[in-house]
Scaffold this motif. Structure first.
Motif, PDB file in Angstrom:
ATOM      1  N   GLU A   1       0.828  -1.207   0.000  1.00 16.08           N
ATOM      2  CA  GLU A   1       0.000   0.000   0.000  1.00 16.08           C
ATOM      3  C   GLU A   1       0.864   1.258   0.000  1.00 16.08           C
ATOM      4  O   GLU A   1       0.571   2.224  -0.710  1.00 16.08           O
ATOM      5  CB  GLU A   1      -0.935  -0.002   1.206  1.00 16.08           C
ATOM      6  CG  GLU A   1      -2.075  -0.978   1.102  1.00 16.08           C
ATOM      7  CD  GLU A   1      -2.946  -0.970   2.350  1.00 16.08           C
ATOM      8  OE1 GLU A   1      -2.856  -0.019   3.151  1.00 16.08           O
ATOM      9  OE2 GLU A   1      -3.727  -1.932   2.519  1.00 16.08           O
TER      10      GLU A   1
ATOM     11  N   ASP B   1       2.330   1.689  -3.461  1.00 12.92           N
ATOM     12  CA  ASP B   1       1.297   2.179  -4.377  1.00 12.92           C
ATOM     13  C   ASP B   1       1.021   3.660  -4.154  1.00 12.92           C
ATOM     14  O   ASP B   1       0.827   4.410  -5.101  1.00 12.92           O
ATOM     15  CB  ASP B   1       0.000   1.382  -4.212  1.00 12.92           C
ATOM     16  CG  ASP B   1       0.096  -0.021  -4.791  1.00 12.92           C
ATOM     17  OD1 ASP B   1       1.013  -0.262  -5.601  1.00 12.92           O
ATOM     18  OD2 ASP B   1      -0.742  -0.868  -4.418  1.00 12.92           O
ATOM     19  N   ARG B   2       1.005   4.081  -2.898  1.00 11.90           N
ATOM     20  CA  ARG B   2       0.750   5.483  -2.582  1.00 11.90           C
ATOM     21  C   ARG B   2       1.896   6.363  -3.088  1.00 11.90           C
ATOM     22  O   ARG B   2       1.681   7.440  -3.643  1.00 11.90           O
ATOM     23  CB  ARG B   2       0.568   5.656  -1.076  1.00 11.90           C
ATOM     24  CG  ARG B   2       0.059   7.027  -0.664  1.00 11.90           C
ATOM     25  CD  ARG B   2      -0.171   7.131   0.831  1.00 11.90           C
ATOM     26  NE  ARG B   2       1.007   6.865   1.628  1.00 11.90           N
ATOM     27  CZ  ARG B   2       2.032   7.712   1.787  1.00 11.90           C
ATOM     28  NH1 ARG B   2       2.030   8.863   1.179  1.00 11.90           N
ATOM     29  NH2 ARG B   2       3.051   7.392   2.549  1.00 11.90           N
TER      30      ARG B   2
ATOM     31  N   ALA C   1       1.791   6.636  -6.980  1.00 13.09           N
ATOM     32  CA  ALA C   1       0.572   7.176  -7.580  1.00 13.09           C
ATOM     33  C   ALA C   1       0.901   8.465  -8.344  1.00 13.09           C
ATOM     34  O   ALA C   1       1.677   9.300  -7.893  1.00 13.09           O
ATOM     35  CB  ALA C   1      -0.469   7.458  -6.502  1.00 13.09           C
TER      36      ALA C   1
ATOM     37  N   ARG D   1       0.165  12.025  -9.566  1.00 15.14           N
ATOM     38  CA  ARG D   1      -0.627  13.164  -9.124  1.00 15.14           C
ATOM     39  C   ARG D   1      -0.660  14.179 -10.262  1.00 15.14           C
ATOM     40  O   ARG D   1       0.379  14.599 -10.752  1.00 15.14           O
ATOM     41  CB  ARG D   1      -0.021  13.782  -7.876  1.00 15.14           C
ATOM     42  CG  ARG D   1      -0.090  12.854  -6.676  1.00 15.14           C
ATOM     43  CD  ARG D   1       0.629  13.461  -5.471  1.00 15.14           C
ATOM     44  NE  ARG D   1       0.673  12.533  -4.370  1.00 15.14           N
ATOM     45  CZ  ARG D   1       1.627  11.643  -4.160  1.00 15.14           C
ATOM     46  NH1 ARG D   1       2.632  11.557  -5.001  1.00 15.14           N
ATOM     47  NH2 ARG D   1       1.591  10.839  -3.126  1.00 15.14           N
TER      48      ARG D   1
END
Length: 74
Positions: free
Chosen positions: A50, A53-54, A57, A59
């Motif tokens: 997680e 993945d964050r 990501a 933006r």
């Protein structure tokens, strides 16, 4: 003799077999990586996945403009 010239001096059949061999080696590596990671205790935990993945990501933010929609685009 450079690596490229050595490769180019091979017969076309040998170059094709070499390419197929490299692709097979890569396929085997991708196929067996999860089992090797589990055997070595290197499997990522769900929280690590997680977090990755964050961090990865994408933006997207708008730069410039006054915040109104561009009426010329319609």
């Amino acid at each position: 003799m450079s690596l490229w010239s050595t490769y180019r001096s091979l017969t076309p059949k040998t170059r094709a077999l070499f390419g197929v061999g490299v692709m097979a080696w890569a396929t085997i590596g991708l196929w067996t990586t999860p089992q090797v990671e589990n055997a070595l205790g290197m499997q990522a935990s769900p929280s690590e996945k997680e977090e990755l993945d964050r961090q990865l990501a994408v933006r997207i933010s708008r730069v410039g403009g006054d915040g109104k929609s561009d009426e010329r685009a319609h």
